[in-house]
Design a protein around this motif. Sequence first.
Motif, PDB file in Angstrom:
ATOM      1  N   THR A  43      10.982   1.322 -16.674  1.00  0.00           N
ATOM      2  CA  THR A  43      10.413   2.503 -16.028  1.00  0.00           C
ATOM      3  C   THR A  43      10.566   2.366 -14.520  1.00  0.00           C
ATOM      4  OG1 THR A  43       8.155   1.708 -15.676  1.00  0.00           O
ATOM      5  CG2 THR A  43       8.678   2.604 -17.882  1.00  0.00           C
ATOM      6  N   THR A  44      10.312   3.442 -13.820  1.00  0.00           N
ATOM      7  CA  THR A  44      10.384   3.410 -12.360  1.00  0.00           C
ATOM      8  C   THR A  44       9.206   2.648 -11.753  1.00  0.00           C
ATOM      9  OG1 THR A  44       9.331   5.588 -12.318  1.00  0.00           O
ATOM     10  CG2 THR A  44      11.737   5.528 -12.131  1.00  0.00           C
ATOM     11  N   HIS A  45       8.273   2.203 -12.596  1.00  0.00           N
ATOM     12  CA  HIS A  45       7.096   1.453 -12.131  1.00  0.00           C
ATOM     13  C   HIS A  45       7.075   0.058 -12.737  1.00  0.00           C
ATOM     14  CE1 HIS A  45       5.327   4.977 -10.152  1.00  0.00           C
ATOM     15  NE2 HIS A  45       5.994   5.622 -11.085  1.00  0.00           N
ATOM     16  N   THR A  46       8.253  -0.537 -12.880  1.00  0.00           N
ATOM     17  CA  THR A  46       8.397  -1.868 -13.465  1.00  0.00           C
ATOM     18  C   THR A  46       8.403  -2.929 -12.377  1.00  0.00           C
ATOM     19  OG1 THR A  46       9.623  -1.055 -15.385  1.00  0.00           O
ATOM     20  CG2 THR A  46       9.936  -3.359 -14.807  1.00  0.00           C
ATOM     21  N   GLY A  47       7.723  -4.051 -12.641  1.00  0.00           N
ATOM     22  CA  GLY A  47       7.731  -5.166 -11.703  1.00  0.00           C
ATOM     23  C   GLY A  47       7.202  -4.744 -10.348  1.00  0.00           C
ATOM     24  N   THR A  48       7.704  -5.358  -9.291  1.00  0.00           N
ATOM     25  CA  THR A  48       7.325  -4.983  -7.939  1.00  0.00           C
ATOM     26  C   THR A  48       7.979  -3.630  -7.652  1.00  0.00           C
ATOM     27  OG1 THR A  48       7.266  -7.319  -7.339  1.00  0.00           O
ATOM     28  CG2 THR A  48       7.339  -5.716  -5.530  1.00  0.00           C
ATOM     29  N   HIS A  49       7.141  -2.653  -7.355  1.00  0.00           N
ATOM     30  CA  HIS A  49       7.659  -1.286  -7.224  1.00  0.00           C
ATOM     31  C   HIS A  49       6.842  -0.480  -6.212  1.00  0.00           C
ATOM     32  CE1 HIS A  49       4.348  -0.738 -10.077  1.00  0.00           C
ATOM     33  NE2 HIS A  49       4.279   0.502  -9.597  1.00  0.00           N
ATOM     34  N   ALA A  50       7.444   0.616  -5.784  1.00  0.00           N
ATOM     35  CA  ALA A  50       6.779   1.552  -4.882  1.00  0.00           C
ATOM     36  C   ALA A  50       6.340   2.777  -5.667  1.00  0.00           C
ATOM     37  CB  ALA A  50       7.732   1.966  -3.769  1.00  0.00           C
ATOM     38  N   ASP A  51       5.144   3.268  -5.333  1.00  0.00           N
ATOM     39  CA  ASP A  51       4.645   4.555  -5.843  1.00  0.00           C
ATOM     40  C   ASP A  51       4.801   5.576  -4.724  1.00  0.00           C
ATOM     41  OD1 ASP A  51       3.780   3.322  -8.159  1.00  0.00           O
ATOM     42  OD2 ASP A  51       1.645   3.577  -7.762  1.00  0.00           O
ATOM     43  N   PHE A  52       5.373   6.731  -5.064  1.00  0.00           N
ATOM     44  CA  PHE A  52       5.565   7.818  -4.113  1.00  0.00           C
ATOM     45  C   PHE A  52       4.632   8.966  -4.470  1.00  0.00           C
ATOM     46  CE2 PHE A  52       9.447   5.390  -4.502  1.00  0.00           C
ATOM     47  CZ  PHE A  52       9.639   5.013  -3.192  1.00  0.00           C
ATOM     48  N   PRO A  53       4.350   9.877  -3.529  1.00  0.00           N
ATOM     49  CA  PRO A  53       3.440  10.984  -3.815  1.00  0.00           C
ATOM     50  C   PRO A  53       3.771  11.760  -5.092  1.00  0.00           C
ATOM     51  CG  PRO A  53       3.784  10.849  -1.467  1.00  0.00           C
ATOM     52  CD  PRO A  53       4.720   9.843  -2.101  1.00  0.00           C
ATOM     53  N   ARG A  54       5.044  11.873  -5.463  1.00  0.00           N
ATOM     54  CA  ARG A  54       5.426  12.587  -6.679  1.00  0.00           C
ATOM     55  C   ARG A  54       4.824  11.934  -7.939  1.00  0.00           C
ATOM     56  NH1 ARG A  54      11.047  15.232  -7.034  1.00  0.00           N
ATOM     57  NH2 ARG A  54       9.996  16.339  -5.356  1.00  0.00           N
ATOM     58  N   HIS A  55       4.397  10.688  -7.850  1.00  0.00           N
ATOM     59  CA  HIS A  55       3.785   9.996  -8.989  1.00  0.00           C
ATOM     60  C   HIS A  55       2.518  10.721  -9.452  1.00  0.00           C
ATOM     61  CE1 HIS A  55       2.765   6.766 -11.669  1.00  0.00           C
ATOM     62  NE2 HIS A  55       1.936   6.123 -10.865  1.00  0.00           N
ATOM     63  N   PHE A  56       1.791  11.333  -8.526  1.00  0.00           N
ATOM     64  CA  PHE A  56       0.554  12.038  -8.867  1.00  0.00           C
ATOM     65  C   PHE A  56       0.573  13.524  -8.534  1.00  0.00           C
ATOM     66  CE2 PHE A  56      -1.072   8.052  -9.937  1.00  0.00           C
ATOM     67  CZ  PHE A  56      -2.340   8.179 -10.471  1.00  0.00           C
ATOM     68  N   TYR A  57       1.567  13.961  -7.754  1.00  0.00           N
ATOM     69  CA  TYR A  57       1.623  15.357  -7.303  1.00  0.00           C
ATOM     70  C   TYR A  57       3.016  15.910  -7.576  1.00  0.00           C
ATOM     71  CZ  TYR A  57      -2.692  14.048  -5.010  1.00  0.00           C
ATOM     72  OH  TYR A  57      -3.956  13.600  -4.780  1.00  0.00           O
ATOM     73  N   ILE A 139       0.783   8.172   1.794  1.00  0.00           N
ATOM     74  CA  ILE A 139       0.773   6.723   2.000  1.00  0.00           C
ATOM     75  C   ILE A 139       1.420   6.097   0.776  1.00  0.00           C
ATOM     76  CG2 ILE A 139      -0.659   4.664   2.285  1.00  0.00           C
ATOM     77  CD1 ILE A 139      -2.738   6.553   3.654  1.00  0.00           C
ATOM     78  N   ILE A 140       2.466   5.322   1.005  1.00  0.00           N
ATOM     79  CA  ILE A 140       3.217   4.692  -0.079  1.00  0.00           C
ATOM     80  C   ILE A 140       2.472   3.444  -0.541  1.00  0.00           C
ATOM     81  CG2 ILE A 140       5.444   3.695  -0.747  1.00  0.00           C
ATOM     82  CD1 ILE A 140       5.494   6.734   0.024  1.00  0.00           C
ATOM     83  N   ILE A 141       2.521   3.188  -1.854  1.00  0.00           N
ATOM     84  CA  ILE A 141       1.863   2.038  -2.457  1.00  0.00           C
ATOM     85  C   ILE A 141       2.922   1.090  -3.009  1.00  0.00           C
ATOM     86  CG2 ILE A 141       0.249   1.279  -4.255  1.00  0.00           C
ATOM     87  CD1 ILE A 141      -0.813   4.238  -4.267  1.00  0.00           C
ATOM     88  N   LEU A 142       2.795  -0.200  -2.707  1.00  0.00           N
ATOM     89  CA  LEU A 142       3.619  -1.229  -3.351  1.00  0.00           C
ATOM     90  C   LEU A 142       2.703  -2.005  -4.294  1.00  0.00           C
ATOM     91  CD1 LEU A 142       5.901  -2.806  -0.578  1.00  0.00           C
ATOM     92  CD2 LEU A 142       6.494  -1.110  -2.298  1.00  0.00           C
ATOM     93  N   GLU A 143       3.126  -2.120  -5.550  1.00  0.00           N
ATOM     94  CA  GLU A 143       2.322  -2.810  -6.554  1.00  0.00           C
ATOM     95  C   GLU A 143       3.106  -3.982  -7.141  1.00  0.00           C
ATOM     96  OE1 GLU A 143      -0.487   0.873  -8.024  1.00  0.00           O
ATOM     97  OE2 GLU A 143       1.538   0.765  -8.865  1.00  0.00           O
ATOM     98  N   ASN A 144       2.368  -4.931  -7.701  1.00  0.00           N
ATOM     99  CA  ASN A 144       2.932  -6.121  -8.346  1.00  0.00           C
ATOM    100  C   ASN A 144       3.652  -7.039  -7.360  1.00  0.00           C
ATOM    101  OD1 ASN A 144       2.052  -5.707 -11.020  1.00  0.00           O
ATOM    102  ND2 ASN A 144       3.708  -4.245 -11.364  1.00  0.00           N
ATOM    103  N   LEU A 145       3.125  -7.134  -6.150  1.00  0.00           N
ATOM    104  CA  LEU A 145       3.653  -8.104  -5.194  1.00  0.00           C
ATOM    105  C   LEU A 145       3.247  -9.511  -5.627  1.00  0.00           C
ATOM    106  CD1 LEU A 145       2.720  -6.138  -1.982  1.00  0.00           C
ATOM    107  CD2 LEU A 145       5.064  -6.725  -2.678  1.00  0.00           C
ATOM    108  N   VAL A 146       3.989 -10.505  -5.216  1.00  0.00           N
ATOM    109  CA  VAL A 146       3.678 -11.909  -5.505  1.00  0.00           C
ATOM    110  C   VAL A 146       3.344 -12.567  -4.166  1.00  0.00           C
ATOM    111  CG1 VAL A 146       4.519 -14.059  -6.501  1.00  0.00           C
ATOM    112  CG2 VAL A 146       5.271 -11.867  -7.469  1.00  0.00           C
ATOM    113  N   LEU A 147       2.052 -12.604  -3.840  1.00  0.00           N
ATOM    114  CA  LEU A 147       1.604 -13.082  -2.533  1.00  0.00           C
ATOM    115  C   LEU A 147       0.840 -14.396  -2.599  1.00  0.00           C
ATOM    116  CD1 LEU A 147       0.350  -9.670  -1.067  1.00  0.00           C
ATOM    117  CD2 LEU A 147       2.532 -10.828  -0.602  1.00  0.00           C
TER     118      LEU A 147
END
Length: 184
Positions: A43-57, A139-147
């Motif tokens: 999916t476009t939300h696999t692993g470390t990924h960015a969420d864009f406004p179109r994800h919810f709007y 505001i862009i979201i980055l998820e699944n970062l390895v910090l």
Amino acid sequence: MIYDVSQILRDGMPGYPGDPPVKIREIFTVAKEGFSLRQMELTTHTGTHADFPRHFYSGGVSQSETDLSIFFGKVQVAESFEDTLHPGILRFFAKNGHLSLARAQELHAEGVRLIGTVFDSIDLDYPYPVHEFLLGNDIIILENLVLSGMAPGEYHLAAFPLNIEGADGAPVRAVLMDDLCGGG
């Protein structure tokens, strides 16, 4: 130094609960065809990924419409989203905890344009008020970062999303560099 803060994509790795698992298979091999080629399903939300406004709007900005400059520049890595934001920071990552709506509003008021988390969702759970607020304010979201191995501080980020036309999200290869912090 350059630090890779991305998850490794693997066959069968789980996605967000309810999303299909990643499928990676070799369809041509060096031994048989003389070259190797893999096919991926994700999916476009696999692993470390960015969420864009179109994800919810539905009318929100997509990946292909997003200014790439947000994915390159100075970033602050903090222990928690509650840590003090350094002056002039537009990108803010937390090593622990989920982002509250109140703190999201504060970060927005301070001009943050990219927020990153180690979790598969910036929200603790449904109905995703933090996603709605952040994405509703571009505001862009980055998820699944390895910090886990990163010390809190300022780094230089390069985390460009795959160029997928009209995408609501996209996998990224996120790296932090500690020797470029003088740049913007």
